[in-house]
Design an enzyme around this catalytic site. Structure first.
Site, PDB file in Angstrom:
ATOM      1  N   CYS A  80      -0.199 -31.480  -3.475  1.00 19.34           N
ATOM      2  CA  CYS A  80      -1.175 -32.253  -2.699  1.00 19.34           C
ATOM      3  C   CYS A  80      -2.404 -31.406  -2.374  1.00 19.34           C
ATOM      4  O   CYS A  80      -2.346 -30.174  -2.358  1.00 19.34           O
ATOM      5  CB  CYS A  80      -0.557 -32.711  -1.376  1.00 19.34           C
ATOM      6  SG  CYS A  80       0.775 -33.895  -1.549  1.00 19.34           S
ATOM      7  N   GLU A 113      -1.926 -33.293 -10.226  1.00 18.87           N
ATOM      8  CA  GLU A 113      -0.696 -33.966 -10.645  1.00 18.87           C
ATOM      9  C   GLU A 113      -0.125 -33.329 -11.909  1.00 18.87           C
ATOM     10  O   GLU A 113      -0.767 -32.505 -12.560  1.00 18.87           O
ATOM     11  CB  GLU A 113      -0.974 -35.464 -10.848  1.00 18.87           C
ATOM     12  CG  GLU A 113      -1.409 -36.116  -9.539  1.00 18.87           C
ATOM     13  CD  GLU A 113      -1.551 -37.621  -9.598  1.00 18.87           C
ATOM     14  OE1 GLU A 113      -1.593 -38.199 -10.701  1.00 18.87           O
ATOM     15  OE2 GLU A 113      -1.628 -38.221  -8.504  1.00 18.87           O
ATOM     16  N   CYS A 138       1.115 -36.143   3.839  1.00 10.99           N
ATOM     17  CA  CYS A 138       2.522 -36.473   3.600  1.00 10.99           C
ATOM     18  C   CYS A 138       3.423 -35.550   4.424  1.00 10.99           C
ATOM     19  O   CYS A 138       2.958 -34.559   5.009  1.00 10.99           O
ATOM     20  CB  CYS A 138       2.852 -36.379   2.114  1.00 10.99           C
ATOM     21  SG  CYS A 138       3.095 -34.675   1.525  1.00 10.99           S
ATOM     22  N   CYS A 154       3.404 -31.838   3.439  1.00  9.64           N
ATOM     23  CA  CYS A 154       2.160 -31.173   3.861  1.00  9.64           C
ATOM     24  C   CYS A 154       2.142 -30.946   5.370  1.00  9.64           C
ATOM     25  O   CYS A 154       1.652 -29.919   5.844  1.00  9.64           O
ATOM     26  CB  CYS A 154       0.935 -31.968   3.418  1.00  9.64           C
ATOM     27  SG  CYS A 154       0.662 -31.855   1.638  1.00  9.64           S
ATOM     28  N   GLU A 158      -3.886 -30.996   0.498  1.00  9.97           N
ATOM     29  CA  GLU A 158      -3.772 -30.228   1.746  1.00  9.97           C
ATOM     30  C   GLU A 158      -3.123 -28.878   1.499  1.00  9.97           C
ATOM     31  O   GLU A 158      -3.568 -27.841   2.007  1.00  9.97           O
ATOM     32  CB  GLU A 158      -2.948 -31.016   2.775  1.00  9.97           C
ATOM     33  CG  GLU A 158      -3.558 -32.328   3.219  1.00  9.97           C
ATOM     34  CD  GLU A 158      -3.157 -33.517   2.337  1.00  9.97           C
ATOM     35  OE1 GLU A 158      -2.928 -33.331   1.126  1.00  9.97           O
ATOM     36  OE2 GLU A 158      -3.095 -34.632   2.884  1.00  9.97           O
ATOM     37  N   ASN A 174      -5.694 -32.683  -5.004  1.00 11.04           N
ATOM     38  CA  ASN A 174      -4.368 -32.879  -5.591  1.00 11.04           C
ATOM     39  C   ASN A 174      -4.410 -32.599  -7.091  1.00 11.04           C
ATOM     40  O   ASN A 174      -5.394 -32.914  -7.777  1.00 11.04           O
ATOM     41  CB  ASN A 174      -3.790 -34.268  -5.273  1.00 11.04           C
ATOM     42  CG  ASN A 174      -4.696 -35.416  -5.614  1.00 11.04           C
ATOM     43  OD1 ASN A 174      -5.916 -35.301  -5.601  1.00 11.04           O
ATOM     44  ND2 ASN A 174      -4.109 -36.557  -5.933  1.00 11.04           N
TER      45      ASN A 174
HETATM   46  N1  THU Z   1      -1.390 -36.772  -2.103  1.00 10.72           N
HETATM   47  C1  THU Z   1      -2.080 -35.762  -1.511  1.00 10.72           C
HETATM   48  O1  THU Z   1      -2.835 -35.026  -2.168  1.00 10.72           O
HETATM   49  N2  THU Z   1      -1.929 -35.591  -0.177  1.00 10.72           N
HETATM   50  C2  THU Z   1      -1.105 -36.334   0.609  1.00 10.72           C
HETATM   51  O2  THU Z   1      -0.859 -35.980   1.754  1.00 10.72           O
HETATM   52  C3  THU Z   1      -0.540 -37.571   0.071  1.00 10.72           C
HETATM   53  C4  THU Z   1      -0.466 -37.644  -1.406  1.00 10.72           C
HETATM   54  C5  THU Z   1      -1.522 -36.971  -3.556  1.00 10.72           C
HETATM   55  C6  THU Z   1      -0.303 -36.574  -4.342  1.00 10.72           C
HETATM   56  C7  THU Z   1      -0.452 -37.434  -5.569  1.00 10.72           C
HETATM   57  O3  THU Z   1      -1.268 -36.749  -6.495  1.00 10.72           O
HETATM   58  C8  THU Z   1      -1.198 -38.663  -5.096  1.00 10.72           C
HETATM   59  O4  THU Z   1      -1.758 -38.323  -3.834  1.00 10.72           O
HETATM   60  C9  THU Z   1      -0.318 -39.904  -4.954  1.00 10.72           C
HETATM   61  O5  THU Z   1       0.798 -39.625  -4.190  1.00 10.72           O
END
Ligand code: THU
Length: 142
Positions: free
Chosen positions: A58, A49, A91, A94, A60, A47
């Site tokens: 994300c 941000e 999520c 994704c 994935e 991920n």
């Molecule tokens: N996140 C992911 O990388 N994958 C997911 O399927 C769920 C959320 C990350 C996004 C963000 O950087 C952090 O987790 C908190 O939501």
């Protein structure tokens, strides 16, 4: 709906390695993903941000983008590693993003701190999915 143990281990190790690269200064929640192509190649993502939170991507989706950019579009399994006590599912965005490339993808979600592991097919996490089939019908009508 399972991988050979040695291959699953390799995929999880790849996700654990890339998890350490995650850029998550706002949530502190680091995610690593490793996607197994049908060729046998592994693609990874973490991920990333952003101070404009909605611009975050994300892990994935990062792995899928890597794979597609390398020319691979068919996948067998995806390992997702997080430090949460329970294995973390992808999520909703994704799930849809992954669904573009097939519904029978094996999701392997892992929590290294508790050693819990959860294996689910993408189709079970995204039943009745919207897919390109609907667009094909609409395009034929034109
Ligand atoms: N996140 C992911 O990388 N994958 C997911 O399927 C769920 C959320 C990350 C996004 C963000 O950087 C952090 O987790 C908190 O939501």
């Amino acid at each position: 709906m399972s991988l050979a143990k040695s291959l699953e281990k390799k995929l999880i190790e790849a996700a654990e390695a890339v998890q350490k690269k995650a850029y998550a200064p706002y949530s502190g929640f680091q995610v690593g993903a490793a996607l197994l192509g049908k060729s046998g190649q592994i693609y990874t993502g973490c991920n990333v941000e952003n101070s404009s939170y909605g611009a975050t991507i994300c892990a994935e989706r990062g792995a899928v983008v890597q794979a597609v950019a390398a020319g691979e579009r068919e996948f067998t399994a995806l390992a997702i590693v997080t430090a949460s006590p329970e294995p973390c599912p992808p999520c909703g965005i994704c799930r849809q993003f992954l669904r573009e490339f097939g519904s029978d993808l094996l999701l392997i979600m892992v929590s290294p701190p508790t050693k819990k592991i959860c294996r689910v097919l993408l189709t079970d996490y995204l039943p009745a999915a919207f897919s390109c089939e609907f667009l094909k019908e609409a395009m034929e009508e034109e």
